[in-house]
Design a protein around this motif. Structure first.
Motif, PDB file in Angstrom:
ATOM      1  N   ARG A 175      49.998 -75.218   5.080  1.00 50.25           N
ATOM      2  CA  ARG A 175      50.090 -76.041   3.985  1.00 50.25           C
ATOM      3  C   ARG A 175      51.788 -75.998   2.775  1.00 50.25           C
ATOM      4  O   ARG A 175      51.992 -74.819   3.059  1.00 50.25           O
ATOM      5  N   ARG A 220      50.041 -69.704   8.436  1.00 50.85           N
ATOM      6  CA  ARG A 220      49.278 -70.300   9.220  1.00 50.85           C
ATOM      7  C   ARG A 220      48.184 -71.135   9.168  1.00 50.85           C
ATOM      8  O   ARG A 220      47.091 -72.034   9.601  1.00 50.85           O
ATOM      9  N   GLY A 221      47.839 -71.749   7.811  1.00 52.65           N
ATOM     10  CA  GLY A 221      46.936 -73.059   7.200  1.00 52.65           C
ATOM     11  C   GLY A 221      47.655 -74.082   7.302  1.00 52.65           C
ATOM     12  O   GLY A 221      47.463 -74.936   7.171  1.00 52.65           O
ATOM     13  N   GLY A 265      42.943 -79.727  -1.986  1.00 47.56           N
ATOM     14  CA  GLY A 265      43.474 -78.838  -1.454  1.00 47.56           C
ATOM     15  C   GLY A 265      45.159 -78.201  -1.227  1.00 47.56           C
ATOM     16  O   GLY A 265      46.093 -78.049  -0.655  1.00 47.56           O
ATOM     17  N   ILE A 275      42.396 -69.871   3.928  1.00 43.77           N
ATOM     18  CA  ILE A 275      42.748 -71.200   4.830  1.00 43.77           C
ATOM     19  C   ILE A 275      41.474 -71.977   4.407  1.00 43.77           C
ATOM     20  O   ILE A 275      41.321 -73.203   4.246  1.00 43.77           O
ATOM     21  N   ALA A 276      40.596 -71.549   4.577  1.00 39.30           N
ATOM     22  CA  ALA A 276      39.381 -72.412   4.541  1.00 39.30           C
ATOM     23  C   ALA A 276      39.353 -73.125   3.080  1.00 39.30           C
ATOM     24  O   ALA A 276      38.303 -74.360   3.527  1.00 39.30           O
ATOM     25  N   THR A 277      39.104 -72.040   1.832  1.00 37.64           N
ATOM     26  CA  THR A 277      38.694 -73.178   0.765  1.00 37.64           C
ATOM     27  C   THR A 277      39.692 -74.613   0.477  1.00 37.64           C
ATOM     28  O   THR A 277      38.976 -75.134   0.174  1.00 37.64           O
ATOM     29  N   LEU A 278      40.439 -74.091   1.281  1.00 39.66           N
ATOM     30  CA  LEU A 278      41.804 -74.816   0.978  1.00 39.66           C
ATOM     31  C   LEU A 278      41.167 -76.104   1.974  1.00 39.66           C
ATOM     32  O   LEU A 278      41.974 -77.669   1.935  1.00 39.66           O
ATOM     33  N   GLN A 279      40.524 -75.986   3.123  1.00 40.10           N
ATOM     34  CA  GLN A 279      40.060 -77.011   4.436  1.00 40.10           C
ATOM     35  C   GLN A 279      38.718 -77.605   3.420  1.00 40.10           C
ATOM     36  O   GLN A 279      38.708 -78.507   3.263  1.00 40.10           O
ATOM     37  N   ARG A 280      38.858 -77.210   2.294  1.00 36.44           N
ATOM     38  CA  ARG A 280      36.874 -77.077   1.724  1.00 36.44           C
ATOM     39  C   ARG A 280      37.630 -78.375   0.605  1.00 36.44           C
ATOM     40  O   ARG A 280      36.900 -79.299  -0.025  1.00 36.44           O
ATOM     41  N   GLY A 281      38.784 -78.741   0.915  1.00 34.32           N
ATOM     42  CA  GLY A 281      39.646 -79.864  -0.173  1.00 34.32           C
ATOM     43  C   GLY A 281      39.507 -78.906  -1.835  1.00 34.32           C
ATOM     44  O   GLY A 281      40.195 -79.348  -2.660  1.00 34.32           O
ATOM     45  N   ASN A 282      39.229 -77.892  -1.651  1.00 31.55           N
ATOM     46  CA  ASN A 282      39.652 -77.064  -2.936  1.00 31.55           C
ATOM     47  C   ASN A 282      40.885 -76.389  -4.055  1.00 31.55           C
ATOM     48  O   ASN A 282      42.213 -76.197  -2.879  1.00 31.55           O
TER      49      ASN A 282
END
Length: 256
Positions: free
Chosen positions: A183, A180-181, A84, A144-151
């Motif tokens: 991170r 916004r994420g 992530g 943001i979505a790909t980071l939330q998936r652990g990528n």
């Protein structure tokens, strides 16, 4: 081997490296990844495609090293073993992406839209489901979505290679993803000596000596201080971008 002979060898080795890259991209896109589409579901297919791409690029980096095109050192690689991560890097050469994709597991990245239609790259890019920079407003949400998936998301916030004047100019997309994420940022500083494959440079203009890449994975940059205190996302992203521009510029100037 004399200086002139060595330079001609690096020219031939560089040409071979580009040819191998193109052929590998075609084979993956025409033979390997279509099999994945038949045998496994979409999510599993994307995961497998990204793993194959990482292994192929890792072998490709070693090929260039063995051919004498380049040598490299990487410090702080253990910091990339997490999941992530929002990985931001400067972009001095054409092959920076190859290096990071070769060493980062579960890597996702934002790629130029034209790579989706390039015959040598469209197969791997589409199979891996990377994010196109033509996404506009949806690009930040996709990041943001790909980071939330652990990528682990790799972004070059300059948007293109650093120009010949060496001045780093960042766009705000990466900062918007961070703000916004929510991170933190894992910065990577890439240096290449002597400079090669920069913006506008032809591949056949090989340097007088073998190039040396230094890739330094730095300590995380916390975004908390940029988003606390009631600052809007727009202002927070603007301040973070200004900070990152000074950060990467400072790293380069200290090295110089």
């Amino acid at each position: 081997m004399g200086e002139s002979s060595a330079r001609y060898w690096r020219l031939a080795a560089t040409a071979l490296s580009f040819a191998v890259f193109g052929i590998a991209g075609l084979l993956l896109g025409v033979v390997v990844f279509p099999l994945f589409a038949v045998l496994v579901g979409r999510e599993r297919r994307i995961s497998m495609a990204r793993q194959v791409i990482r292994l192929v690029l890792r072998a490709y980096v070693e090929l260039m090293r063995l051919l004498g095109v380049l040598r490299y050192d990487i410090s702080g690689l253990q910091r990339l073993e997490r999941g992530g991560l929002l990985i931001l890097a400067n972009h001095p050469t054409l092959i920076d992406t190859i290096f990071l994709m070769a060493f980062v597991k579960k890597a996702d990245c934002i790629v130029k839209a034209e790579l989706w239609n390039n015959p040598f790259t469209r197969g791997p890019v589409r199979a891996a489901g990377y994010i196109s920079n033509a996404g506009g407003p949806s690009l930040v949400a996709a990041g943001i979505a790909t980071l939330q998936r652990g990528n682990n998301l790799i972004v070059f916030p300059e948007g293109t290679r650093t120009p010949g004047d060496g001045l780093i100019r960042l766009k705000r997309g990466a900062a918007n993803i961070a703000v916004r994420g929510g991170r933190d940022i894992t910065p990577v500083v890439i240096r290449c000596e002597p400079p090669t494959l920069g913006k506008g440079e032809k591949w056949w203009r090989v340097p007088a000596c073998r190039v040396h890449f230094r890739i330094d994975v730095q300590d995380d940059i916390a975004v908390r201080s940029f988003i606390q205190g009631g600052a809007s996302d727009v202002m927070a992203a603007r301040h973070l971008t200004d900070y990152l521009q000074l950060y990467f510029t400072g790293k380069q100037e200290r090295h110089a």
